[in-house]
Design a protein around this motif. Sequence first.
Motif, PDB file in Angstrom:
ATOM      1  N   VAL A 152       0.835  -1.211   0.000  1.00 57.71           N
ATOM      2  CA  VAL A 152       0.000   0.000   0.000  1.00 57.71           C
ATOM      3  C   VAL A 152       0.864   1.254   0.000  1.00 57.71           C
ATOM      4  O   VAL A 152       0.500   2.272  -0.600  1.00 57.71           O
ATOM      5  CB  VAL A 152      -0.953  -0.023   1.223  1.00 57.71           C
ATOM      6  CG1 VAL A 152      -1.583   1.339   1.449  1.00 57.71           C
ATOM      7  CG2 VAL A 152      -2.033  -1.076   1.026  1.00 57.71           C
ATOM      8  N   ASP A 153       2.005   1.183   0.658  1.00 64.09           N
ATOM      9  CA  ASP A 153       2.903   2.338   0.711  1.00 64.09           C
ATOM     10  C   ASP A 153       3.812   2.440  -0.514  1.00 64.09           C
ATOM     11  O   ASP A 153       4.468   3.465  -0.712  1.00 64.09           O
ATOM     12  CB  ASP A 153       3.780   2.261   1.969  1.00 64.09           C
ATOM     13  CG  ASP A 153       2.974   2.417   3.248  1.00 64.09           C
ATOM     14  OD1 ASP A 153       1.912   3.058   3.209  1.00 64.09           O
ATOM     15  OD2 ASP A 153       3.420   1.878   4.279  1.00 64.09           O
ATOM     16  N   ALA A 154       3.854   1.373  -1.329  1.00 65.01           N
ATOM     17  CA  ALA A 154       4.818   1.330  -2.428  1.00 65.01           C
ATOM     18  C   ALA A 154       4.232   1.667  -3.793  1.00 65.01           C
ATOM     19  O   ALA A 154       4.941   2.190  -4.660  1.00 65.01           O
ATOM     20  CB  ALA A 154       5.464  -0.050  -2.490  1.00 65.01           C
ATOM     21  N   VAL A 155       2.946   1.352  -4.003  1.00 67.23           N
ATOM     22  CA  VAL A 155       2.327   1.565  -5.321  1.00 67.23           C
ATOM     23  C   VAL A 155       0.931   2.153  -5.138  1.00 67.23           C
ATOM     24  O   VAL A 155       0.324   2.038  -4.062  1.00 67.23           O
ATOM     25  CB  VAL A 155       2.249   0.245  -6.117  1.00 67.23           C
ATOM     26  CG1 VAL A 155       3.633  -0.333  -6.369  1.00 67.23           C
ATOM     27  CG2 VAL A 155       1.372  -0.770  -5.402  1.00 67.23           C
ATOM     28  N   PRO A 156       0.379   2.777  -6.176  1.00 68.61           N
ATOM     29  CA  PRO A 156      -0.960   3.366  -6.070  1.00 68.61           C
ATOM     30  C   PRO A 156      -2.043   2.317  -5.831  1.00 68.61           C
ATOM     31  O   PRO A 156      -1.898   1.148  -6.220  1.00 68.61           O
ATOM     32  CB  PRO A 156      -1.147   4.039  -7.435  1.00 68.61           C
ATOM     33  CG  PRO A 156       0.218   4.256  -7.957  1.00 68.61           C
ATOM     34  CD  PRO A 156       1.031   3.105  -7.455  1.00 68.61           C
ATOM     35  N   ALA A 157      -3.104   2.731  -5.198  1.00 70.76           N
ATOM     36  CA  ALA A 157      -4.246   1.843  -4.945  1.00 70.76           C
ATOM     37  C   ALA A 157      -4.789   1.306  -6.266  1.00 70.76           C
ATOM     38  O   ALA A 157      -4.850   2.027  -7.265  1.00 70.76           O
ATOM     39  CB  ALA A 157      -5.331   2.600  -4.196  1.00 70.76           C
ATOM     40  N   GLY A 158      -5.184   0.044  -6.257  1.00 72.71           N
ATOM     41  CA  GLY A 158      -5.762  -0.565  -7.445  1.00 72.71           C
ATOM     42  C   GLY A 158      -4.771  -0.985  -8.504  1.00 72.71           C
ATOM     43  O   GLY A 158      -5.162  -1.411  -9.598  1.00 72.71           O
ATOM     44  N   SER A 159      -3.475  -0.908  -8.222  1.00 73.08           N
ATOM     45  CA  SER A 159      -2.457  -1.267  -9.204  1.00 73.08           C
ATOM     46  C   SER A 159      -2.498  -2.756  -9.536  1.00 73.08           C
ATOM     47  O   SER A 159      -2.984  -3.588  -8.760  1.00 73.08           O
ATOM     48  CB  SER A 159      -1.061  -0.924  -8.674  1.00 73.08           C
ATOM     49  OG  SER A 159      -0.889   0.458  -8.510  1.00 73.08           O
ATOM     50  N   THR A 160      -1.956  -3.072 -10.710  1.00 77.20           N
ATOM     51  CA  THR A 160      -1.777  -4.467 -11.095  1.00 77.20           C
ATOM     52  C   THR A 160      -0.495  -4.989 -10.457  1.00 77.20           C
ATOM     53  O   THR A 160       0.559  -4.350 -10.538  1.00 77.20           O
ATOM     54  CB  THR A 160      -1.680  -4.606 -12.625  1.00 77.20           C
ATOM     55  OG1 THR A 160      -2.920  -4.183 -13.200  1.00 77.20           O
ATOM     56  CG2 THR A 160      -1.410  -6.044 -13.032  1.00 77.20           C
ATOM     57  N   VAL A 161      -0.596  -6.149  -9.822  1.00 79.08           N
ATOM     58  CA  VAL A 161       0.534  -6.728  -9.096  1.00 79.08           C
ATOM     59  C   VAL A 161       0.749  -8.162  -9.574  1.00 79.08           C
ATOM     60  O   VAL A 161      -0.195  -8.952  -9.618  1.00 79.08           O
ATOM     61  CB  VAL A 161       0.274  -6.722  -7.575  1.00 79.08           C
ATOM     62  CG1 VAL A 161       1.442  -7.365  -6.830  1.00 79.08           C
ATOM     63  CG2 VAL A 161       0.038  -5.307  -7.079  1.00 79.08           C
TER      64      VAL A 161
END
Length: 339
Positions: free
Chosen positions: A92-101
Motif C-alpha cells: 500500500v505504501d509502495a504503489v498506487p491503490a488498485g495497481s496491477t501486481v
Amino acid sequence: MRPSTVADGPTPLDGVDTVLADLDGVVYRGSVAIDHAVESLTAAAETRRVGYITNNASRTAATVAAQLSGYGLHVTADDVVTSPQAAVRLLVDAVPAGSTVLVVGGDGLTSVLEAEGFRVTRSADDEPAAVVQGFSPEVGWSDLAEASFALAADIPWIATNTDWTIPQERGTAPGNGTLVSAVHTAVGRLPVTAGKPETPIFTAAVERFGATTAMFIGDRLDTDILGARRAGLVSVLVLTGIDGAKQVLAAEKGSRPDFIVGDLRELSQPYPEIVEHDEDDVHVVTVRQARVAVRGGVVRVLAAGGDPVDLLRAGAHAVWGTGRAIYGLDIDPALHPGE
C-alpha cells in the motif's frame, strides 16, 4: 566445587499480556498437533490475548484458523496474522491503490491483495506495478521466470518471507527463501521482506491485538527469535521444531532467546534461575541440577542434571558468555528435533 543454591524464578508468562505463537514447529508439525501445545495455549488464553503468526503465505487466515480449531483451539481468522497481510501493508505504501501486481504464490496471498483492491496477474506482459512473492507448493519455474521478467523494469519486489525451510510431516522441505533466492540470482537484487525476521509482521500483530507487553514463541532462531528481538518482544524458543541444542549453542547475540523451553507446558511453570560463581580460574554455571564449568574459553559438563533442557540452558549461558569454542558439552540428542 562448592554447592550452589538454585531457585526457580517467575514463569515465562509472568508480566505478559499477549502471547503470539508461530505455527509450524510450535503448534503443529505438518498436519499433526505437537504434544502439549493445544492445552498449554488454551490455558494461556484464559488470562491473556493469544494470537498466531505465520510466515507461510500459501493459506488464508481463515484456513489456518480452521486447522487450529480442529485441534481444539478457540481461534478465528482475526486471531491469525499472516505474512501476506504484512506484505500488503508494505505494498500500500509502495504503489498506487488498485495497481496491477504480479503474484508468485497461492490463495493465501492473492486473496489478501484482491481484498485490498489490487489487480492480480501472473504475467509480466501485463506490466505490473510490483511483484509480491510468497510460498505455495504449486510454484514452478514459469512463475519464477515471470517474476524475473517483470522485475527487469525495476519495480518494487516484496517477499512475504525468506524462510529457507518449512517443516512437514515427512521431514524438512525447501521454503520460500529458496524460491526468492532463485529470482534473486536472475535479477541481481533482493526484495523487501514482510515476514519474520523482519518487523512488519510483528508490528501488525502488536497493533491488531493491542499488546503492551507481548511474548513471541517460535522454533527457529534465525527467523522467530531474531525477529521477536528486533521487534522488542519477549522471545521464547521451544525445542519442538527446527532448531535444537546445536543451533542454540551457536546462536549469534541477536538471535538468543529470553527463554528456552522443551515444550509449551513450561510457559506456565517457574523458569529455573541461572546461578553463577567463580572458583579460582573456573567459572561455574548452574541450572537446577545441571552444572557446567568455563575455563580458558572451554566449557565442560560437571553434572548433566535430571532435565536435559537445564543442561542446554546452562551450557548456552556459558557458551554465550565465552564466545569461544566448546569442548566436552554432551547434549541429549532429543534436543536436536530438526535433525
